[in-house]
Write an enzyme that holds these catalytic residues in place. Structure first.
Site, PDB file in Angstrom:
ATOM      1  N   ASP A   1      -4.637   1.431   0.133  1.00 41.57           N
ATOM      2  CA  ASP A   1      -4.198   0.064  -0.181  1.00 41.57           C
ATOM      3  C   ASP A   1      -4.669  -0.867   0.931  1.00 41.57           C
ATOM      4  O   ASP A   1      -4.016  -1.022   1.960  1.00 41.57           O
ATOM      5  CB  ASP A   1      -2.680   0.002  -0.309  1.00 41.57           C
ATOM      6  CG  ASP A   1      -2.199  -1.372  -0.777  1.00 41.57           C
ATOM      7  OD1 ASP A   1      -2.979  -2.341  -0.726  1.00 41.57           O
ATOM      8  OD2 ASP A   1      -1.032  -1.470  -1.210  1.00 41.57           O
TER       9      ASP A   1
ATOM     10  N   HIS B   1      -1.214  -6.780   4.515  1.00 40.89           N
ATOM     11  CA  HIS B   1      -0.616  -5.823   5.436  1.00 40.89           C
ATOM     12  C   HIS B   1      -1.353  -5.736   6.773  1.00 40.89           C
ATOM     13  O   HIS B   1      -1.007  -4.899   7.609  1.00 40.89           O
ATOM     14  CB  HIS B   1      -0.558  -4.450   4.764  1.00 40.89           C
ATOM     15  CG  HIS B   1       0.102  -4.480   3.424  1.00 40.89           C
ATOM     16  ND1 HIS B   1       1.433  -4.772   3.251  1.00 40.89           N
ATOM     17  CD2 HIS B   1      -0.404  -4.286   2.167  1.00 40.89           C
ATOM     18  CE1 HIS B   1       1.732  -4.747   1.962  1.00 40.89           C
ATOM     19  NE2 HIS B   1       0.630  -4.464   1.291  1.00 40.89           N
TER      20      HIS B   1
ATOM     21  N   ILE C   1       3.250  -7.732   6.450  1.00 45.92           N
ATOM     22  CA  ILE C   1       4.394  -6.901   6.081  1.00 45.92           C
ATOM     23  C   ILE C   1       3.936  -5.461   5.849  1.00 45.92           C
ATOM     24  O   ILE C   1       2.754  -5.196   5.613  1.00 45.92           O
ATOM     25  CB  ILE C   1       5.097  -7.438   4.820  1.00 45.92           C
ATOM     26  CG1 ILE C   1       4.167  -7.370   3.592  1.00 45.92           C
ATOM     27  CG2 ILE C   1       5.602  -8.859   5.052  1.00 45.92           C
ATOM     28  CD1 ILE C   1       4.855  -7.751   2.289  1.00 45.92           C
TER      29      ILE C   1
ATOM     30  N   GLY D   1       5.241  -1.571   0.648  1.00 39.24           N
ATOM     31  CA  GLY D   1       6.457  -1.011   0.056  1.00 39.24           C
ATOM     32  C   GLY D   1       6.345   0.483  -0.155  1.00 39.24           C
ATOM     33  O   GLY D   1       7.319   1.231   0.038  1.00 39.24           O
TER      34      GLY D   1
END
Length: 285
Positions: A188, A193, A208, A211
């Site tokens: 990903d 990120h 961030i 998830g």
């Protein structure tokens, strides 16, 4: 209407071959924070090829996730703006232990479309099988903002009641400052990120954590704390993504043990336990 429900549900699934090896598994585990302490025998099960076992949440990245969520969002009947897409929840069901190395075929389709009024929810199902048969099934619940209100099925609305009483176990897991940079190498590469400028454009003051990284960290904590380190006991693992967490923060993971399952909540310890994962359930033998 960007989502043609009938066409989306009737579309032919998309299949592709995927492959992975021990380095992919080790990189994934390291991206979850495995290997601390580096010589701990319990951690070597995640990092040393001669002792390696595979955490079931590896199913979300095996073969770089292809042809999973993004492929599902390009199926006939689905034409959505990715800027309006949120990953709302994830369920992995493992049919047998994931091998350390393998080749398989992943088949993705839209399994359901729900109308939540202001948003639509797509359930993108990816089924993976090798020459021996089914390996795992991934269900990603994708919120598409602004695409609801078409008069469709609202889907399941009942949520489980919060766990009663104090948790049986509570653990904390620190997120390294560089953890998102390492985890993203498992497939990903969203700049959200890693790139501070991109994160600001998305409304965050800094990048961030993925998830699905929190998802994997939580399952590892449950396996290590409640299941005796035995990844083969996990049968399914479901969660709802409730909030963001940042590299450098600490996860507080609370566990309630019930017959054949563990209920879990995850919060950001330094932000008054702001919810990160909710409605989280690990079913096991």
């Amino acid at each position: 209407m960007p989502i043609d429900v009938a066409q989306a549900l009737a579309a032919e699934p998309r299949s592709a071959g995927i492959a992975w090896g021990h380095k992919d598994v080790q990189l994934y585990h390291l991206g979850l924070g495995a290997g601390i302490p580096a010589t701990d025998p319990d951690e070597l099960r995640y990092t040393l090829e001669s002792r390696l076992h595979v955490l079931p949440s590896f199913a979300t990245v095996a073969g770089a996730g292809a042809p999973g969520v993004i492929s599902g969002l390009s199926l006939p009947g689905v034409d959505v703006d990715l800027a309006h897409v949120l990953h709302g929840g994830q369920t992995v069901t493992v049919h047998r232990p994931i091998p350390v190395a393998g080749e398989a075929v992943a088949t993705a389709r839209i399994a359901a479309v729900y109308d939540k009024g202001k948003a639509a929810i797509l359930v993108v199902r990816t089924e993976v099988a090798d020459e021996r048969g089914p390996l795992w099934t991934n269900d990603a619940q994708i919120f598409v903002r602004g695409e609801g209100g078409f008069g469709g099925d609202r889907g399941p609305s009942a949520r489980p009641a919060p766990p009663a009483g104090p948790p049986d176990r509570t653990v904390e897991r620190a997120i390294r400052a560089d953890q998102a940079l390492l985890y993203r190498l498992s497939g990903d590469l969203n700049p959200l990120h890693a790139d501070p400028e991109f994160a600001k454009l998305a409304g965050f003051d800094r990048p961030i954590l993925h998830g699905l990284c929190t998802y994997g960290m939580t399952l590892k904590a449950v396996v290590d704390t409640v299941l005796g380190g035995d990844v083969g006991r996990v049968r399914s693992y479901a969660t709802r993504f409730a909030g963001v967490v940042y590299p450098g923060e600490t996860l507080r993971i609370r566990m309630w043990q019930e017959a054949g399952r563990v209920r879990v909540t995850v919060g950001a310890a330094g932000r008054d336990d702001a919810p990160v994962l909710t409605d989280t359930l690990v079913e096991h033998t």
